[in-house]
Design an enzyme around this catalytic site. Structure first.
Site, PDB file in Angstrom:
ATOM      1  N   HIS A  20      47.082  38.951  31.177  1.00  0.00           N
ATOM      2  CA  HIS A  20      46.963  39.951  32.848  1.00  0.00           C
ATOM      3  C   HIS A  20      48.096  40.782  32.844  1.00  0.00           C
ATOM      4  CE1 HIS A  20      43.362  37.825  34.028  1.00  0.00           C
ATOM      5  NE2 HIS A  20      44.035  36.622  32.516  1.00  0.00           N
ATOM      6  N   GLU A 197      36.807  28.039  32.127  1.00  0.00           N
ATOM      7  CA  GLU A 197      38.510  27.486  32.311  1.00  0.00           C
ATOM      8  C   GLU A 197      38.099  26.556  32.875  1.00  0.00           C
ATOM      9  OE1 GLU A 197      41.014  30.505  34.550  1.00  0.00           O
ATOM     10  OE2 GLU A 197      42.672  29.825  33.448  1.00  0.00           O
TER      11      GLU A 197
HETATM   12  N1  HPA Z   1      42.507  32.734  35.415  1.00  0.00           N
HETATM   13  C1  HPA Z   1      41.846  33.341  36.154  1.00  0.00           C
HETATM   14  N2  HPA Z   1      42.022  33.922  36.848  1.00  0.00           N
HETATM   15  C2  HPA Z   1      43.416  35.281  35.948  1.00  0.00           C
HETATM   16  C3  HPA Z   1      44.178  34.146  35.485  1.00  0.00           C
HETATM   17  C4  HPA Z   1      43.390  33.292  34.933  1.00  0.00           C
HETATM   18  O1  HPA Z   1      43.943  32.350  34.066  1.00  0.00           O
HETATM   19  N3  HPA Z   1      45.238  34.976  35.087  1.00  0.00           N
HETATM   20  C5  HPA Z   1      45.546  35.357  35.993  1.00  0.00           C
HETATM   21  N4  HPA Z   1      44.289  35.694  36.542  1.00  0.00           N
HETATM   22 ZN    ZN Z   2      43.081  34.820  32.239  1.00  0.00          ZN
END
Ligand code: HPA
Ligand code: ZN
Length: 337
Positions: A20, A197
């Site tokens: 990101h 995640e």
């Molecule tokens: N997960 C979800 N959104 C995000 C992440 C992430 O690891 N990093 C930046 N935005």
């Molecule tokens: Zn991410």
């Protein structure tokens, strides 16, 4: 630790597929841009800001990450941020990177989407490594907001290769964005989404079935579902794994417990990435070193991970093959086939 292996891993040609760009904003640059733009920060100095990087889950990180991004106002700010990341990527022997950006984080503050895209794109064009852009929708916002963002981005369609889905995962399943992803698909954009995640394996399944994504970002919770794991392996769906991120956000307690090796052993196209390097303790090579220092990974795994990073990319087939040949030639010197 085998220092020769670490040296090989650091110097091998590689691609980064999960970064990101707002997460590459270092505290020093945050303070410099705050001053340049007259933005007030809640922290008195760089040290105090860095000390606040004490996350316990995804949301506690996102709160600070969005606050850090508040200093980005001008096209030049997006250029400077991206140029700084690309220099780091080059130093880590990254040959190609597919960069996420979050337009809604900026348009909500009145920044024109064209300034966001042009600033990042200009740095990519001048940059020392091959770089393309993936526009992410914030899943904590509505699908209507995502659709409006897509409309606003249409004049810049040719500057982006795909779309993704990020931000707070739990409670915002992929299917919430079915219509906007269908439209993106019609537009010929590549599709990816964060799933598995913090969210359950079921989110990986709906990202594939409903959104029809080509890669899963993170996806580490895939292994909780054996049938899903077999399917993801059979379909060759790549997972963009982010080791340091997973430890900082407590997806795993320690790096020794990270499942990267199990993912590879299950036949999945796992890749290593940095996610938000300024916040999670390192750029791509620091992620590789942390994983190789803590897990029983060897030369064959290094070769596989380097290959996977290009195989899973959205590069044109010819370019992809050139990079894969470069990886194989690099490893041939160490007698790995
Ligand atoms: N997960 C979800 N959104 C995000 C992440 C992430 O690891 N990093 C930046 N935005
Ligand atoms: Zn991410």
């Amino acid at each position: 630790m085998n220092t020769q292996l670490l040296h090989i891993v650091q110097n091998m040609p590689k691609a980064e597929l999960h970064i990101h760009i707002e997460g590459s904003l270092e505290p020093e640059l945050i303070f410099a841009l705050a001053e340049r733009n007259g933005v007030a920060l809640d922290y008195p100095n760089v040290e105090a800001l860095r000390a606040a990087y004490d996350f316990h889950d995804l949301q506690s990180f996102l709160d600070i990450y969005y606050a850090g991004a508040s200093v980005l106002l001008k096209e030049q700010d997006f250029y400077d941020m991206t140029a700084a990341y690309l220099a780091k990527a080059k130093a880590d022997h990254v040959r190609h990177t597919e960069i996420f950006f979050d337009p809604q984080t900026h348009t909500a503050r009145g920044v024109p989407i064209g300034d966001v895209i042009h600033g990042i794109h200009r740095a990519c064009q001048e940059g020392p490594v091959s770089a393309t852009l993936i526009m992410c929708f914030l899943r904590h916002l509505s699908e209507e907001d995502a659709l409006a963002t897509l409309d606003a981005a249409l004049p810049y369609r040719d500057l982006i290769i795909g779309v993704g889905l990020d931000s707070s995962e739990v409670g915002h399943p992929p299917e919430k964005f079915a219509r906007v992803f269908a439209r993106c698909r019609e537009l010929g954009l590549h599709l990816v989404a964060h799933a598995g995640e913090e969210g359950p394996p079921a989110y990986i399944e709906t990202a594939l079935d409903v959104l029809k994504v080509e890669r899963i970002d993170h996806g580490v919770r895939c292994l909780e579902d054996a049938a899903l794991t077999r399917r993801v392996a059979a379909e060759g769906i790549a997972l963009t794994v982010c080791p340091l991120s997973n430890i900082k956000l407590r997806v795993f307690d320690t790096m020794k417990e990270h499942n990267l090796l199990q993912l590879l052993d299950a036949g999945l196209v796992a890749t290593v990435n940095s996610d938000d390097p300024a916040y999670f303790g390192g750029y791509l090579n620091e992620n590789f070193v942390a994983a190789f220092e803590s897990l029983p990974l060897g030369l064959q795994h290094a070769h596989q991970l380097a290959r996977n990073s290009f195989t899973a990319s959205f590069l044109e087939p010819e370019k992809k093959q050139q990079f894969l040949d470069e990886v194989d030639a690099y490893f041939a010197a160490f007698n790995v086939v």
